[in-house]
Motif scaffolding. Structure first.
Motif, PDB file in Angstrom:
ATOM      1  N   ALA A  21      13.697  -7.191  -2.884  1.00 49.30           N
ATOM      2  CA  ALA A  21      13.336  -5.919  -2.267  1.00 49.30           C
ATOM      3  C   ALA A  21      13.712  -6.019  -0.545  1.00 49.30           C
ATOM      4  CB  ALA A  21      12.901  -4.808  -3.060  1.00 49.30           C
ATOM      5  N   LEU A  22      14.158  -4.765   0.413  1.00 50.37           N
ATOM      6  CA  LEU A  22      13.396  -4.684   1.375  1.00 50.37           C
ATOM      7  C   LEU A  22      12.227  -4.200   1.331  1.00 50.37           C
ATOM      8  CD1 LEU A  22      16.870  -4.490   2.630  1.00 50.37           C
ATOM      9  CD2 LEU A  22      15.491  -6.348   2.741  1.00 50.37           C
ATOM     10  N   VAL A  23      11.818  -3.528   2.062  1.00 50.52           N
ATOM     11  CA  VAL A  23      10.393  -2.838   2.835  1.00 50.52           C
ATOM     12  C   VAL A  23      10.807  -1.730   3.038  1.00 50.52           C
ATOM     13  CG1 VAL A  23       8.569  -2.794   3.723  1.00 50.52           C
ATOM     14  CG2 VAL A  23       8.779  -4.851   2.569  1.00 50.52           C
ATOM     15  N   GLU A  24      11.403  -1.201   2.729  1.00 50.63           N
ATOM     16  CA  GLU A  24      12.197   0.484   3.674  1.00 50.63           C
ATOM     17  C   GLU A  24      10.651   0.950   4.278  1.00 50.63           C
ATOM     18  OE1 GLU A  24      12.905   2.921  -0.128  1.00 50.63           O
ATOM     19  OE2 GLU A  24      14.938   1.667  -0.555  1.00 50.63           O
ATOM     20  N   LYS A  25       9.542   1.330   4.265  1.00 45.77           N
ATOM     21  CA  LYS A  25       8.463   2.124   4.592  1.00 45.77           C
ATOM     22  C   LYS A  25       7.207   1.397   4.601  1.00 45.77           C
ATOM     23  CE  LYS A  25       9.510   6.470   3.310  1.00 45.77           C
ATOM     24  NZ  LYS A  25       9.926   7.604   2.983  1.00 45.77           N
ATOM     25  N   VAL A  26       6.390   1.441   5.881  1.00 46.73           N
ATOM     26  CA  VAL A  26       5.093   0.403   6.080  1.00 46.73           C
ATOM     27  C   VAL A  26       3.959   1.670   5.918  1.00 46.73           C
ATOM     28  CG1 VAL A  26       3.355  -0.935   7.419  1.00 46.73           C
ATOM     29  CG2 VAL A  26       6.000  -1.441   7.119  1.00 46.73           C
ATOM     30  N   LEU A  27       3.320   2.368   4.317  1.00 45.40           N
ATOM     31  CA  LEU A  27       2.567   3.415   4.814  1.00 45.40           C
ATOM     32  C   LEU A  27       0.981   2.670   4.940  1.00 45.40           C
ATOM     33  CD1 LEU A  27       4.394   4.690   1.274  1.00 45.40           C
ATOM     34  CD2 LEU A  27       4.456   5.326   4.212  1.00 45.40           C
ATOM     35  N   PRO A  28       0.417   2.813   6.369  1.00 47.04           N
ATOM     36  CA  PRO A  28      -1.273   2.649   6.862  1.00 47.04           C
ATOM     37  C   PRO A  28      -1.694   4.042   5.995  1.00 47.04           C
ATOM     38  CG  PRO A  28       0.266   3.909   8.632  1.00 47.04           C
ATOM     39  CD  PRO A  28       1.287   3.795   7.440  1.00 47.04           C
ATOM     40  N   HIS A  29      -2.566   3.857   5.299  1.00 44.04           N
ATOM     41  CA  HIS A  29      -3.379   4.847   5.136  1.00 44.04           C
ATOM     42  C   HIS A  29      -4.974   5.224   5.460  1.00 44.04           C
ATOM     43  CE1 HIS A  29      -1.715   5.182   1.130  1.00 44.04           C
ATOM     44  NE2 HIS A  29      -1.284   3.924   1.152  1.00 44.04           N
ATOM     45  N   TRP A  30      -4.778   5.630   6.706  1.00 42.98           N
ATOM     46  CA  TRP A  30      -5.452   7.004   7.662  1.00 42.98           C
ATOM     47  C   TRP A  30      -6.365   6.772   7.535  1.00 42.98           C
ATOM     48  CZ3 TRP A  30      -4.694   3.817  12.016  1.00 42.98           C
ATOM     49  CH2 TRP A  30      -3.376   3.228  12.594  1.00 42.98           C
ATOM     50  N   VAL A  31      -8.151   7.401   8.239  1.00 46.71           N
ATOM     51  CA  VAL A  31      -9.485   7.481   7.629  1.00 46.71           C
ATOM     52  C   VAL A  31      -9.943   7.892   9.316  1.00 46.71           C
ATOM     53  CG1 VAL A  31     -11.602   8.025   6.955  1.00 46.71           C
ATOM     54  CG2 VAL A  31     -10.254   6.217   5.264  1.00 46.71           C
ATOM     55  N   LYS A  32     -10.445   9.651   9.104  1.00 47.07           N
ATOM     56  CA  LYS A  32     -10.241  10.310  10.256  1.00 47.07           C
ATOM     57  C   LYS A  32     -11.647   9.235  11.180  1.00 47.07           C
ATOM     58  CE  LYS A  32     -11.983  14.590  12.077  1.00 47.07           C
ATOM     59  NZ  LYS A  32     -12.510  16.001  11.068  1.00 47.07           N
ATOM     60  N   ASP A  33     -11.241   9.339  12.132  1.00 43.66           N
ATOM     61  CA  ASP A  33     -12.491   8.405  13.352  1.00 43.66           C
ATOM     62  C   ASP A  33     -12.150   7.088  13.003  1.00 43.66           C
ATOM     63  OD1 ASP A  33     -13.211  11.181  14.157  1.00 43.66           O
ATOM     64  OD2 ASP A  33     -14.560  11.380  13.010  1.00 43.66           O
ATOM     65  N   VAL A  34     -11.431   6.542  12.811  1.00 47.40           N
ATOM     66  CA  VAL A  34     -11.403   4.924  12.080  1.00 47.40           C
ATOM     67  C   VAL A  34      -9.843   4.163  12.798  1.00 47.40           C
ATOM     68  CG1 VAL A  34     -10.779   3.457  10.656  1.00 47.40           C
ATOM     69  CG2 VAL A  34     -12.655   4.607  10.276  1.00 47.40           C
ATOM     70  N   GLU A  35     -10.176   3.494  13.874  1.00 44.50           N
ATOM     71  CA  GLU A  35      -9.373   2.993  14.465  1.00 44.50           C
ATOM     72  C   GLU A  35      -7.949   2.366  13.977  1.00 44.50           C
ATOM     73  OE1 GLU A  35     -10.482   0.780  18.107  1.00 44.50           O
ATOM     74  OE2 GLU A  35     -12.607   1.954  18.602  1.00 44.50           O
ATOM     75  N   GLU A  36      -8.651   1.681  12.505  1.00 40.70           N
ATOM     76  CA  GLU A  36      -7.341   1.354  11.946  1.00 40.70           C
ATOM     77  C   GLU A  36      -7.079   1.409  10.447  1.00 40.70           C
ATOM     78  OE1 GLU A  36      -7.808  -3.461  11.822  1.00 40.70           O
ATOM     79  OE2 GLU A  36      -8.717  -3.294  14.302  1.00 40.70           O
ATOM     80  N   PRO A  37      -6.093   1.166  10.032  1.00 45.00           N
ATOM     81  CA  PRO A  37      -5.681   2.023   8.892  1.00 45.00           C
ATOM     82  C   PRO A  37      -6.902   1.457   7.611  1.00 45.00           C
ATOM     83  CG  PRO A  37      -3.591   0.809   9.168  1.00 45.00           C
ATOM     84  CD  PRO A  37      -4.598   0.985  10.664  1.00 45.00           C
ATOM     85  N   LEU A  38      -7.146   1.986   6.407  1.00 42.72           N
ATOM     86  CA  LEU A  38      -8.403   1.425   5.327  1.00 42.72           C
ATOM     87  C   LEU A  38      -7.180   1.074   4.349  1.00 42.72           C
ATOM     88  CD1 LEU A  38     -10.444   1.894   4.341  1.00 42.72           C
ATOM     89  CD2 LEU A  38     -10.335   3.521   3.021  1.00 42.72           C
ATOM     90  N   ARG A  39      -6.166   0.852   4.346  1.00 41.05           N
ATOM     91  CA  ARG A  39      -4.960  -0.152   4.002  1.00 41.05           C
ATOM     92  C   ARG A  39      -3.940   0.429   4.251  1.00 41.05           C
ATOM     93  NH1 ARG A  39      -5.933   3.371  -1.343  1.00 41.05           N
ATOM     94  NH2 ARG A  39      -4.461   4.678  -1.678  1.00 41.05           N
ATOM     95  N   VAL A  40      -3.160  -0.909   3.748  1.00 38.25           N
ATOM     96  CA  VAL A  40      -2.014  -1.042   3.749  1.00 38.25           C
ATOM     97  C   VAL A  40      -0.805  -0.809   2.733  1.00 38.25           C
ATOM     98  CG1 VAL A  40       0.000  -1.427   5.535  1.00 38.25           C
ATOM     99  CG2 VAL A  40      -2.174  -1.812   6.021  1.00 38.25           C
TER     100      VAL A  40
END
Length: 191
Positions: A21-40
């Motif tokens: 398959a082709l990656v249609e969307k990259v979905l980062p899961h953010w947490v407030k006051d954290v600079e990087e996503p918790l998971r992708v």
């Protein structure tokens, strides 16, 4: 913290589904006051989001197996039984167990943190049954490969199969539909 391993429009092999398959969307899961996503996670258009551990890039597939077929990807599935220490009973207390002092955990992820396990009380009730289930689950990717090969053989030789083999092929096709279809899958009934 997590970093994206794949990018939009990248071709990846989706291990749980057994298809490219082709990656249609990259979905980062953010947490407030954290600079990087918790998971992708990644949307590849198959009805749910997939983690990086469930995807394999085209380059990795070529490097590991020298090809890019679905059968090669099944071989990449390294499901294995890990013996976890039995924290609720010593090996001396359960000498009748197949592996005293341990219980099986089937690792289905390359990083040894995903898989199948049972509660201790269930293992104590019937350890031989749980050991059997662990071996069955561990071998599921290889059995799925055999189902796929048998189904493909039957489609190439449709009029030449004996009746007993046709029943086995119908069972294999039902299993493959149940595994690969997203959404409401039909129940599998053995013939």
């Amino acid at each position: 913290m997590a970093k994206a391993l794949y990018h939009k429009s990248q071709r990846v092999y989706v291990k749980p589904v057994g298809t490219w398959a082709l990656v249609e969307k990259v979905l980062p899961h953010w947490v407030k006051d954290v600079e990087e996503p918790l998971r992708v996670t990644y949307d590849v258009g198959l009805g749910r989001e997939f983690t990086a551990g469930e995807l394999v890039s085209e380059e990795v597939m070529r490097r590991r197996e020298g090809g890019n077929s679905a059968d090669d990807a099944v071989e990449l599935e390294n499901w294995r039984i890990y013996r976890a220490k039995n924290r609720w009973q010593d090996g001396d207390e359960v000498a009748s167990h197949p592996y005293p002092g341990t219980f099986p955990v089937v690792m289905t992820d390359e990083n040894d943190w995903g898989g199948w396990r049972v509660p201790g009380s269930e293992y104590d009730r019937d350890p031989s049954k749980i050991e059997y289930q662990a071996r069955l689950i561990m071998n599921a990717p290889r059995m799925l490969k055999v189902c796929r090969q048998l189904s493909e053989y039957a489609s190439r030789h449709s009029g030449e199969l004996p009746e007993e083999l046709q029943k086995a092929v119908r069972n294999c096709q039902g299993i493959l539909r149940h595994v690969y279809e997203v959404g409401d899958s039909p129940k599998i009934a053995a013939e």
